[in-house]
Design an enzyme around this catalytic site. Structure first.
Site, PDB file in Angstrom:
ATOM      1  CG  HIS A 185      -3.297   4.694   1.388  1.00  0.00           C
ATOM      2  ND1 HIS A 185      -4.418   5.066   0.696  1.00  0.00           N
ATOM      3  CD2 HIS A 185      -2.267   4.863   0.539  1.00  0.00           C
ATOM      4  CE1 HIS A 185      -4.071   5.429  -0.530  1.00  0.00           C
ATOM      5  NE2 HIS A 185      -2.776   5.304  -0.646  1.00  0.00           N
ATOM      6  CG  ASP A 234      -6.205   2.139  -1.362  1.00  0.00           C
ATOM      7  OD1 ASP A 234      -6.480   2.551  -0.227  1.00  0.00           O
ATOM      8  OD2 ASP A 234      -6.626   2.680  -2.393  1.00  0.00           O
TER       9      ASP A 234
END
Ligand SMILES: *[C@@H]1O[C@H](CO)[C@@H](O)[C@H](O)[C@H]1NC(C)=O
Ligand SMILES: *[C@@H]1O[C@H](CO)[C@@H](O)[C@H](O)[C@H]1NC(C)=O
Ligand SMILES: *[C@@H]1O[C@H](CO)[C@@H](O)[C@H](O)[C@H]1NC(C)=O
Length: 256
Positions: free
Chosen positions: A245, A222
């Protein structure tokens, strides 16, 4: 004569300096003196808390030491305020609990609160045993009422912190969460979790000021670094991110 006086003087100064350094060495609170065993099985959280309290109550602070070996540790809260700066020296591996009851609905694995002056280093590893938790992360299927999983390391209200030379792998959720911290430097650390692991953010920063994240490697499923409301003067330099991300700012409305 002049030269030999100078040399003698230099030796004396060096001797005094080294004596002072020895004297200034922080008192060590080795968890194995508090009953911890690196057998990869028994829960060492009580020993951790007792060693921490020993160091915290020692005038001038102290160093909590985990020597080499694998120490299983259930969720712990290590509170301040302490009678001096604290060091946590992790040379071995701390392993999170496999017990479901130890992590479902619990927001932390290792939490340190209200410490002024905290160094975490030692070349060791925090192993969140994430694969034992990811299956319980049902937030995609069940948004709003999903089960909370623990962050590996939470620092709440810590000032003058320095985290270096530590690896955090496979956290069940976020790896490092800073809340209401000031003047924290994170340098030369490594964070890793598989690209497909859910919510394994690298570093979350909320309500914190003057946070430096420098020369580190963060590979997670993430966000690599996320900055939440109330944070100012965040400096991220020389950080390698991916496959997650990347860096995000203000993940508003996100459940921590
Ligand atoms: C933490 O590390 C920094 C940099 O090495 C050092 O200046 C500081 O004195 C250390 N603090 C403690 C509490 O050990
Ligand atoms: C990291 O910690 C290990 C173990 O204490 C030490 O040998 C090594 O020199 C440290 N590395 C750095 C870059 O400080
Ligand atoms: C951010 O930190 C880096 C590394 O310490 C430093 O070189 C740079 O000047 C800092 N940037 C700001 C805006 O403070």
């Amino acid at each position: 004569m002049g030269l030999s006086f100078f040399i003698q003087c230099t030796c004396l100064v060096l001797l005094l300096v080294s004596l002072t350094l020895v004297h200034a060495q922080r008192k060590v609170f080795d968890v194995t003196n508090y009953g911890a065993r690196a057998d990869g099985k028994i829960d060492n959280s009580k020993a951790f808390i007792n060693a921490w309290n020993g160091a915290c109550q020692n005038i001038g602070g102290g160093m909590v030491l985990f020597p080499k070996g694998t120490f299983v540790v259930a969720p712990v809260v290590l509170p301040g305020r302490c009678k001096g700066p604290m060091e946590l020296e992790i040379q071995g591996t701390l392993q999170a609990s496999k017990e479901v009851k130890d992590f479902i609905g619990i927001d932390h694995w290792i939490t340190i609160q209200y410490v002024d002056g905290l160094n975490i280093s030692g070349g060791g590893t925090l192993d969140g045993l994430g694969a034992d938790g990811w299956g319980y992360n049902d937030c995609l299927k069940n948004p709003g009422r999903c089960k909370q999983l623990p962050a590996t390391l939470r620092l709440d209200f810590v000032t003058k912190g320095y985290i270096t030379n530590i690896t955090s792998i496979n956290s069940k959720n976020t790896h490092i969460n800073l809340f209401a911290c000031k003047e924290v430097l994170i340098r030369n650390i490594k964070i890793s979790a598989p690209g497909e692991s859910p919510n394994t953010d690298g570093i979350h920063i909320g309500n914190s000021q003057n946070i430096y994240i420098v020369d580190s490697q963060i590979s997670t499923g993430d966000d690599c670094v996320s900055v939440l409301p109330g944070s100012q003067y965040i400096n991220v330099t020389g950080v390698q991110c991916g496959p997650g991300h990347g860096i995000s700012i203000g993940s508003l409305g996100r459940d921590l």
